[in-house]
Scaffold this motif. Sequence first.
Motif, PDB file in Angstrom:
ATOM      1  N   LYS A 559       5.042   0.008 -14.104  1.00 20.67           N
ATOM      2  CA  LYS A 559       4.682  -0.216 -12.957  1.00 20.67           C
ATOM      3  C   LYS A 559       5.422  -1.838 -12.884  1.00 20.67           C
ATOM      4  O   LYS A 559       5.778  -3.201 -13.193  1.00 20.67           O
ATOM      5  N   GLU A 562       4.404  -5.981  -8.032  1.00 22.57           N
ATOM      6  CA  GLU A 562       4.055  -6.468  -6.654  1.00 22.57           C
ATOM      7  C   GLU A 562       4.308  -7.145  -5.669  1.00 22.57           C
ATOM      8  O   GLU A 562       4.816  -8.404  -6.143  1.00 22.57           O
ATOM      9  N   THR A 634      -1.950  -0.261  -2.126  1.00 20.41           N
ATOM     10  CA  THR A 634      -1.162  -1.420  -2.901  1.00 20.41           C
ATOM     11  C   THR A 634      -0.453  -0.787  -3.612  1.00 20.41           C
ATOM     12  O   THR A 634      -1.488   0.624  -4.773  1.00 20.41           O
ATOM     13  N   ASP A 636      -1.301  -1.522  -7.070  1.00 20.88           N
ATOM     14  CA  ASP A 636      -2.091  -1.756  -8.100  1.00 20.88           C
ATOM     15  C   ASP A 636      -3.217   0.503  -7.990  1.00 20.88           C
ATOM     16  O   ASP A 636      -3.697   0.193  -9.140  1.00 20.88           O
ATOM     17  N   GLU A 637      -4.202  -0.006  -6.692  1.00 22.29           N
ATOM     18  CA  GLU A 637      -4.550   1.199  -5.786  1.00 22.29           C
ATOM     19  C   GLU A 637      -3.757   2.474  -6.390  1.00 22.29           C
ATOM     20  O   GLU A 637      -4.463   2.982  -6.955  1.00 22.29           O
ATOM     21  N   GLU A 639      -2.023   2.839  -9.698  1.00 22.99           N
ATOM     22  CA  GLU A 639      -2.250   3.098 -10.602  1.00 22.99           C
ATOM     23  C   GLU A 639      -3.230   3.667 -11.113  1.00 22.99           C
ATOM     24  O   GLU A 639      -3.406   4.411 -11.797  1.00 22.99           O
ATOM     25  N   GLN A 640      -4.548   3.028 -10.103  1.00 25.48           N
ATOM     26  CA  GLN A 640      -5.332   3.690 -10.531  1.00 25.48           C
ATOM     27  C   GLN A 640      -6.080   4.871 -10.388  1.00 25.48           C
ATOM     28  O   GLN A 640      -6.658   6.017 -10.925  1.00 25.48           O
TER      29      GLN A 640
END
Length: 656
Positions: A559, A562, A634, A636-637, A639-640
Motif C-alpha cells: 500500500k 496516503e 481512501t 486505507d478503506e 485496503e480493508q
Amino acid sequence: MPDKQKKPTLRNHVWFIYTISIILLGFIWYFQWVLGMIMTVLLVVSFYYSMRSEQALQDEAEKYITTLSYRVKKVGEEALLEMPFGIILYNDDFKIEWANPYMNRFDDGSLVGDSLHKLSEDLIPMIKENKEKIWFELQDYVFETVVKKEERLLYLFDRTEQSELQIQYRNEQTVLGFIFLDNYEEITQNMDDTNKSRLNSQVTSVLNKWSKHHGLYLKRTSQERFLAVGTKEILTNLEKSKFEILDEVRALSGERNTPVTLSIGIGMGNVDLPTLGELAQSSLDLALGRGGDQVAIKDETGKVRFYGGKTNPMEKRTRVRARVISHALKELIRASDNVIIMGHKSPDMDSIGAAIGILNIALANDVEGYIVFDPNDIDTGVYRLVDKIKEDEVLWQYFVDPDEANSLINNRSLVVVVDTHRPAMVASEVLLQKSDYKVVIDHHRRGEDFIDNPTLVYMEPYASSTAELVTELLEYQPKKLKLRMLEATALLAGIIVDTKSFTLRTGSRTFDAASYLRFKGADTVLVQELLKEDIDVYVERSKLIERAQIYRNQIAIAKAKEGQIHGPVLIAQTADILLTMSGIAASFVISERKDGRVGISARSLGAINVQVIMEKMNGGGHLTNAATQIEDTTIDEVEQLLKDILDEYYEGSESE
C-alpha cells in the motif's frame, strides 16, 4: 320507519297544523260558539293523543339505544380480547404497556413491561424510521405489523401462510440452463471413434448422475451441448455446493491428459420462457467469453453471478476461427468509408501495437484508417514507443486526437476497439455512438459491461495479448500488406510486455506470432530499448515494494503512502515483482491515482483467481492478472475492503 338512533321530537309540520287549527278554531268560536266548543274538545283530544304517541316513540328509541350501546360495548370488549390478530400498546420508551391475549400466547407470562426488542430487534429501529408496515418473524410465525405511531399502537397480522406460499412460488420458479463442453472439439479432433465414444459416455454419465442427485431435467442436444431445466430451489442448492460438477468434469481427461471443461449459462427470474432462454444463452456467451470452465447466472434485471473460473483458458490449436474472423474483418473494412481504431485509456504497448496492426489491415484493403490517440493520456511505459512513432512521419500521420476523430467519423465508418471491451474504458466513448458498425478484438475475460451491438467480436481469453490476435489476423490479409520494421516491433513489444518476456500466458501460437513478426523485421534490440526504464522509476517502485506486507501467509499487499500518487504501469510492475518472491501466491498493490481514484493491480500464479476478487471491487481482468479503480474512497478503506473480500474468498474455498 323513523331512525331509532336519533331521539325523536314532535314534528315541525304537526306544530304547524295545530297552529293553523287554533287560528281556524278562533274563527269558528266567533261565528258559532257551540261548534267551536265541540271542535276545541276534539282538538285537545287529538293533541293529547299526539303527545302520548310521541312520548311512546321516544321511550322506545331510548330503550333501543341503551340496548344497542350495551351490545356494542360488550362486542368491543369481546372483539378486543378474542380478535384473531395481535394488538400492542407501547410507551415512549418502546416498552409494552398492554397486549391482547392473542399476543400473550407467545410468552409464558405477559408481554407487559417487556421491550419491543423481545418481539424483534428490527421493530424499534423501523418504528423510528416511520415505517408504516414491518414484517418480522416470531418463533415459527411471520407477522405483518401495521404501525400507528401517534397512538403508539401496533396491529400484528399472521402472514405465515402467505409467506410460505411466496417462498414456495419463488422456489418453484423455472430455471433454464445451457451446458457447453468448452474444449470438446479440440480434445476429440484426433481421437479415434472408440476413445471418442468412451469420453462421451464418461461425460454423459457424470452429468446424468449430477442432474439426478439435484433433481434437474437434463437433455443432450448435441455432442457438446446440454439443456438443463430446474427450479429456483435447485439452483440455490447448486450455488451452495459451488457447482462441484465443474471439478468433476475437469477430472476427466482426453488426449495428452488434457482436462475436459464445461461452461454453464443459467437464466432465472419471473419472466416468460423465451426470455428465460435468452438470459441463459446470454449467460453462456458471457461464461465462454471469460474463458470457460465456469458458471454464469443472469436474472431478469441483468445482474450476473459467476462461479468457477479456476483454470486458465486452454489454447486452441486450430486457427480456423482466426482465418474466419480475418476474412469477416476484411469484408467489413472494404464496405466502410474509413476505419477508426482505438484502444483503452492510458494505452499500453499491447493497445498501441494492436491498433497499428489493425491500421495495416485497413490500408492493405485500400481503406483509410486512423488511430485515436490522446497525447495528454500517455503513460510512462509507452512514451519511448510514442516518440519513435512521432519520428516516423508516414506512421504518425494516421494518429489523430479524439476531437479530430470525431470530425472524421460517420455512420458508415467502422470503429475497431482493441485490448478492451468496456465502453467506459475506450479512448473516446462518444465515437461508439456515431457509427453503426463496431468490431471488438480483445484477450481479456468478458465482463458484464460490454460495448452495445458489436458487428463482429473476436475475444480469446487464452491469448497472451491482443497483439497476438491481431498478428494472426494479419497473416490472412492480402499479400500486398507490408509491415514495416517499427510496426512489427510495436506488435512484438505488445506481446513481450503482456507475457512478461514469454513467461506468463504463453502458448505455442504466441511463439508462432512472434516468429511471424520477427520474419517481418521486428527488432528485438529496439524492443529492449523501448522497455528500458528510468532510475527514478526503479527507485520509486523499490520503495513501494518495501512497504509490502504478507497477508494469510501467501498474499503480498503493498500500500502506497496516503497522498502519494503512482501510475498504473508502476503499480502493475510492482505487483509482477512481488509475485516473483518466494512463498507468494498472489500480490496486490494499492495506490492513489492522478484522477483521484484509488487503483489496485493484482497478480497471481493461478491458484488464486484475482479476476473474481477484482470483479467484486468493480474491476476485472484475467485469472492471473487483474485490476480495478475505485472512486470516492481512501486508500486505507480500499485496503480493508480488499482484506474482507480475501477473507470471504478463502472461507468460500475452504467450505468447498
